[in-house]
Scaffold this motif. Structure first.
Motif, short mmCIF file in Angstrom:
data_model
loop_
_atom_site.label_atom_id
_atom_site.label_comp_id
_atom_site.label_asym_id
_atom_site.label_seq_id
_atom_site.Cartn_x
_atom_site.Cartn_y
_atom_site.Cartn_z
N ALA A 93 2.06 -12.47 3.55
CA ALA A 93 2.83 -12.25 4.77
C ALA A 93 3.88 -11.15 4.61
N THR A 94 4.47 -11.06 3.42
CA THR A 94 5.54 -10.08 3.20
C THR A 94 5.26 -9.22 1.98
N VAL A 95 5.98 -8.12 1.90
CA VAL A 95 5.88 -7.25 0.73
C VAL A 95 6.29 -8.01 -0.52
N GLY A 96 7.36 -8.81 -0.44
CA GLY A 96 7.82 -9.59 -1.58
C GLY A 96 6.77 -10.55 -2.10
N GLU A 97 6.06 -11.22 -1.18
CA GLU A 97 4.99 -12.13 -1.58
C GLU A 97 3.86 -11.36 -2.25
N ALA A 98 3.50 -10.22 -1.69
CA ALA A 98 2.43 -9.39 -2.26
C ALA A 98 2.84 -8.87 -3.64
N LEU A 99 4.12 -8.50 -3.80
CA LEU A 99 4.62 -8.04 -5.08
C LEU A 99 4.49 -9.15 -6.14
N ALA A 100 4.87 -10.37 -5.76
CA ALA A 100 4.78 -11.50 -6.70
C ALA A 100 3.32 -11.74 -7.11
N LEU A 101 2.40 -11.64 -6.16
CA LEU A 101 0.97 -11.82 -6.46
C LEU A 101 0.47 -10.73 -7.39
N LEU A 102 0.89 -9.50 -7.14
CA LEU A 102 0.49 -8.37 -7.99
C LEU A 102 1.00 -8.55 -9.41
N LYS A 103 2.29 -8.87 -9.54
CA LYS A 103 2.89 -8.99 -10.86
C LYS A 103 2.32 -10.16 -11.66
N SER A 104 1.87 -11.20 -10.97
CA SER A 104 1.32 -12.37 -11.67
C SER A 104 -0.18 -12.23 -11.94
N GLY A 105 -0.76 -11.11 -11.53
CA GLY A 105 -2.18 -10.88 -11.78
C GLY A 105 -3.11 -11.63 -10.85
N GLN A 106 -2.60 -12.09 -9.72
CA GLN A 106 -3.41 -12.87 -8.79
C GLN A 106 -4.17 -12.03 -7.77
N LEU A 107 -3.95 -10.71 -7.77
CA LEU A 107 -4.69 -9.84 -6.87
C LEU A 107 -5.79 -9.13 -7.66
N ALA A 108 -7.00 -9.14 -7.13
CA ALA A 108 -8.12 -8.45 -7.77
C ALA A 108 -8.19 -7.02 -7.25
N GLU A 109 -8.48 -6.09 -8.15
CA GLU A 109 -8.63 -4.70 -7.74
C GLU A 109 -9.85 -4.57 -6.85
N ALA A 110 -9.70 -3.87 -5.72
CA ALA A 110 -10.82 -3.65 -4.79
C ALA A 110 -11.83 -2.71 -5.43
N LYS A 111 -13.10 -3.02 -5.27
CA LYS A 111 -14.17 -2.18 -5.81
C LYS A 111 -14.82 -1.32 -4.73
N THR A 112 -14.59 -1.67 -3.47
CA THR A 112 -15.12 -0.91 -2.34
C THR A 112 -14.15 -1.03 -1.16
N ALA A 113 -14.36 -0.19 -0.16
CA ALA A 113 -13.61 -0.31 1.09
C ALA A 113 -13.99 -1.64 1.73
N ASP A 114 -13.07 -2.24 2.47
CA ASP A 114 -13.38 -3.53 3.08
C ASP A 114 -13.44 -3.49 4.60
N VAL A 115 -13.29 -2.31 5.18
CA VAL A 115 -13.45 -2.13 6.63
C VAL A 115 -14.16 -0.81 6.89
N GLU A 116 -14.66 -0.64 8.10
CA GLU A 116 -15.34 0.59 8.50
C GLU A 116 -14.32 1.69 8.80
N SER A 117 -14.79 2.90 8.90
CA SER A 117 -13.93 4.02 9.31
C SER A 117 -13.35 3.75 10.69
N HIS A 118 -12.15 4.23 10.92
CA HIS A 118 -11.46 4.10 12.21
C HIS A 118 -11.24 2.65 12.62
N TRP A 119 -11.07 1.77 11.63
CA TRP A 119 -10.77 0.37 11.90
C TRP A 119 -9.36 0.27 12.43
#
Length: 120
Positions: A93-119
Motif C-alpha cells: 500500500a505504501t512506499v514504506g511497506e514496499a521498502l520493508a518487503l524489499l529489504k527483507s528479501g520478500q520481493l522476487a525480481e521480475a523476469k518479464t513485463a507483467d502488463v501490455e504496452s500502454h496499460w
C-alpha cells in the motif's frame, strides 16, 4: 545502493503507485542510510507514447539499482534491464511497506513485463 519507488507522494507513508512509466514521482531511497530524495516524473504523466522508456532513462541517470512498482510494461522492462536496473513488482500500500518487503528479501525480481504496452 539506491532503490526507486513509484509514488505520488513525498515520503515513506506515500502510496506505492501501480504504474511505472506514468507514476508522478519516484522516491529514491538509499538502502544503507534510508535517506531519500524525490525525482519528478511529471513530464511523462500525459505522454502520448514512450512514458515507460523515458521514465526508465530518468532512473538510469539518477543511479537507481532497482525499482519497486505495481506494474511494468514491456518497453520499460527492456530499457530498465538494459540499464542494469532490477525490477520488483509489489502490491504494498505504501512506499514504506514496499521498502520493508524489499529489504527483507520478500520481493522476487521480475523476469518479464507483467502488463501490455500502454496499460493504464
Amino acid at each position: 545502493m539506491k532503490a526507486a519507488f513509484t509514488t505520488s507522494g513525498s515520503d515513506l507513508n506515500a502510496p506505492l503507485d501501480d504504474r511505472f512509466g506514468r507514476a508522478p514521482k519516484f522516491l529514491m531511497v538509499d538502502l544503507e542510510t534510508e535517506s531519500f530524495e524525490i525525482v519528478d516524473n511529471k513530464q511523462n504523466l500525459n505522454a502520448a507514447q514512450g512514458a515507460g522508456i523515458q521514465s526508465a532513462q530518468i532512473l538510469a541517470r539518477s543511479g537507481a539499482s532497482c525499482v519497486v512498482t505495481g506494474h511494468c510494461g514491456p518497453k520499460a522492462f527492456r530499457t530498465l534491464t538494459a540499464a542494469g536496473i532490477k525490477i520488483f513488482n509489489s502490491k504494498a500500500a505504501t512506499v514504506g511497506e514496499a521498502l520493508a518487503l524489499l529489504k527483507s528479501g520478500q520481493l522476487a525480481e521480475a523476469k518479464t513485463a507483467d502488463v501490455e504496452s500502454h496499460w493504464v
